[in-house]
Design a protein around this motif. Structure first.
Motif, PDB file in Angstrom:
ATOM      1  N   LYS A  21      -6.261 -28.421 -71.452  1.00 19.44           N
ATOM      2  CA  LYS A  21      -5.973 -26.989 -71.389  1.00 19.44           C
ATOM      3  C   LYS A  21      -5.426 -26.667 -70.002  1.00 19.44           C
ATOM      4  O   LYS A  21      -5.888 -27.232 -69.001  1.00 19.44           O
ATOM      5  N   VAL A  88      -9.428 -32.113 -57.230  1.00 15.78           N
ATOM      6  CA  VAL A  88      -9.793 -32.711 -58.513  1.00 15.78           C
ATOM      7  C   VAL A  88     -11.288 -32.992 -58.528  1.00 15.78           C
ATOM      8  O   VAL A  88     -11.840 -33.524 -57.565  1.00 15.78           O
ATOM      9  N   HIS A  89     -11.908 -32.625 -59.630  1.00 14.54           N
ATOM     10  CA  HIS A  89     -13.314 -32.953 -59.862  1.00 14.54           C
ATOM     11  C   HIS A  89     -13.373 -33.745 -61.159  1.00 14.54           C
ATOM     12  O   HIS A  89     -12.925 -33.270 -62.201  1.00 14.54           O
ATOM     13  N   THR A 103     -14.909 -35.719 -68.002  1.00 16.57           N
ATOM     14  CA  THR A 103     -14.366 -34.392 -67.727  1.00 16.57           C
ATOM     15  C   THR A 103     -13.551 -34.437 -66.444  1.00 16.57           C
ATOM     16  O   THR A 103     -13.882 -35.171 -65.503  1.00 16.57           O
ATOM     17  N   TYR A 104     -12.478 -33.686 -66.435  1.00 15.68           N
ATOM     18  CA  TYR A 104     -11.637 -33.546 -65.248  1.00 15.68           C
ATOM     19  C   TYR A 104     -11.287 -32.070 -65.100  1.00 15.68           C
ATOM     20  O   TYR A 104     -10.906 -31.419 -66.069  1.00 15.68           O
ATOM     21  N   THR A 105     -11.422 -31.553 -63.894  1.00 14.77           N
ATOM     22  CA  THR A 105     -10.974 -30.204 -63.566  1.00 14.77           C
ATOM     23  C   THR A 105     -10.024 -30.323 -62.387  1.00 14.77           C
ATOM     24  O   THR A 105     -10.375 -30.932 -61.363  1.00 14.77           O
ATOM     25  N   ILE A 106      -8.830 -29.758 -62.536  1.00 12.85           N
ATOM     26  CA  ILE A 106      -7.811 -29.855 -61.495  1.00 12.85           C
ATOM     27  C   ILE A 106      -7.383 -28.439 -61.131  1.00 12.85           C
ATOM     28  O   ILE A 106      -6.936 -27.681 -61.990  1.00 12.85           O
ATOM     29  N   CYS A 107      -7.543 -28.081 -59.868  1.00 11.17           N
ATOM     30  CA  CYS A 107      -7.127 -26.776 -59.354  1.00 11.17           C
ATOM     31  C   CYS A 107      -5.970 -27.006 -58.391  1.00 11.17           C
ATOM     32  O   CYS A 107      -6.103 -27.746 -57.410  1.00 11.17           O
ATOM     33  N   ASN A 117      -5.880 -21.431 -56.880  1.00  7.31           N
ATOM     34  CA  ASN A 117      -6.025 -20.706 -58.139  1.00  7.31           C
ATOM     35  C   ASN A 117      -4.702 -20.523 -58.879  1.00  7.31           C
ATOM     36  O   ASN A 117      -4.610 -19.732 -59.794  1.00  7.31           O
ATOM     37  N   PHE A 120      -4.651 -24.051 -63.144  1.00  5.32           N
ATOM     38  CA  PHE A 120      -5.983 -24.575 -63.450  1.00  5.32           C
ATOM     39  C   PHE A 120      -5.873 -25.432 -64.700  1.00  5.32           C
ATOM     40  O   PHE A 120      -5.368 -24.978 -65.732  1.00  5.32           O
ATOM     41  N   THR A 122      -8.007 -28.186 -67.231  1.00  4.76           N
ATOM     42  CA  THR A 122      -9.261 -28.809 -67.609  1.00  4.76           C
ATOM     43  C   THR A 122      -8.990 -29.814 -68.727  1.00  4.76           C
ATOM     44  O   THR A 122      -8.196 -29.552 -69.630  1.00  4.76           O
ATOM     45  N   GLY A 124     -11.075 -32.736 -71.152  1.00  2.53           N
ATOM     46  CA  GLY A 124     -12.335 -33.341 -71.585  1.00  2.53           C
ATOM     47  C   GLY A 124     -12.062 -34.418 -72.607  1.00  2.53           C
ATOM     48  O   GLY A 124     -11.075 -34.364 -73.352  1.00  2.53           O
TER      49      GLY A 124
END
Length: 130
Positions: A21, A88-89, A103-107, A117, A120, A122, A124
């Motif tokens: 997403k 990146v988390h 899971t990966y979150t990229i800002c 911001n 964004f 995400t 999974g």
């Protein structure tokens, strides 16, 4: 000249279900895709924000089962002239049988205010298909 951010996704394996997403909080245009690092081929659809008029934009959801054995790489291409930077988390989801998903979150920051911001993303995954 476009700016490109890439990030390898080593926790994703053959047979994993992927949900990707992306959201925009910027005027710039950009694309998000997954590529097979060995072949360079795009895996699944490419998510695209092609309007410089809309600031806030939710892109369609990408949802599929990964059916290859090669390393996947996330590629974000922005048409903004400045370099894009990212935070990146990444993490693994564990069950009693081992890794159950990831899971990966990229800002992403595409300006100079360093608030991360602007884009964004995400992603999974989980084992065993749908």
């Amino acid at each position: 000249m476009p700016n490109i951010f890439t990030y390898d996704l080593p926790l994703i394996q053959n047979g994993d279900t992927i949900i990707l997403k992306a959201f925009a909080n910027c005027y710039s245009t950009f694309s998000v895709k997954l590529i097979n690092k060995s072949t360079g081929e795009t895996v699944g659809d490419t998510l695209v924000k092609n309007s410089t008029v809309e600031i806030y934009k939710e892109l369609p959801t990408l949802y599929f089962t990964y059916e290859q054995n090669d390393l996947l790489t996330l590629v974000v291409t922005s048409e903004i002239e400045r370099n894009i930077t990212a935070q990146v988390h990444a993490g693994a989801l564990f069950s009693k049988n081992g890794i159950a998903g990831s899971t990966y979150t990229i800002c992403i920051e595409d300006e100079t205010d360093n608030d991360f911001n602007d884009i964004f993303i995400t992603l999974g995954t989980w084992k065993g298909g749908r």
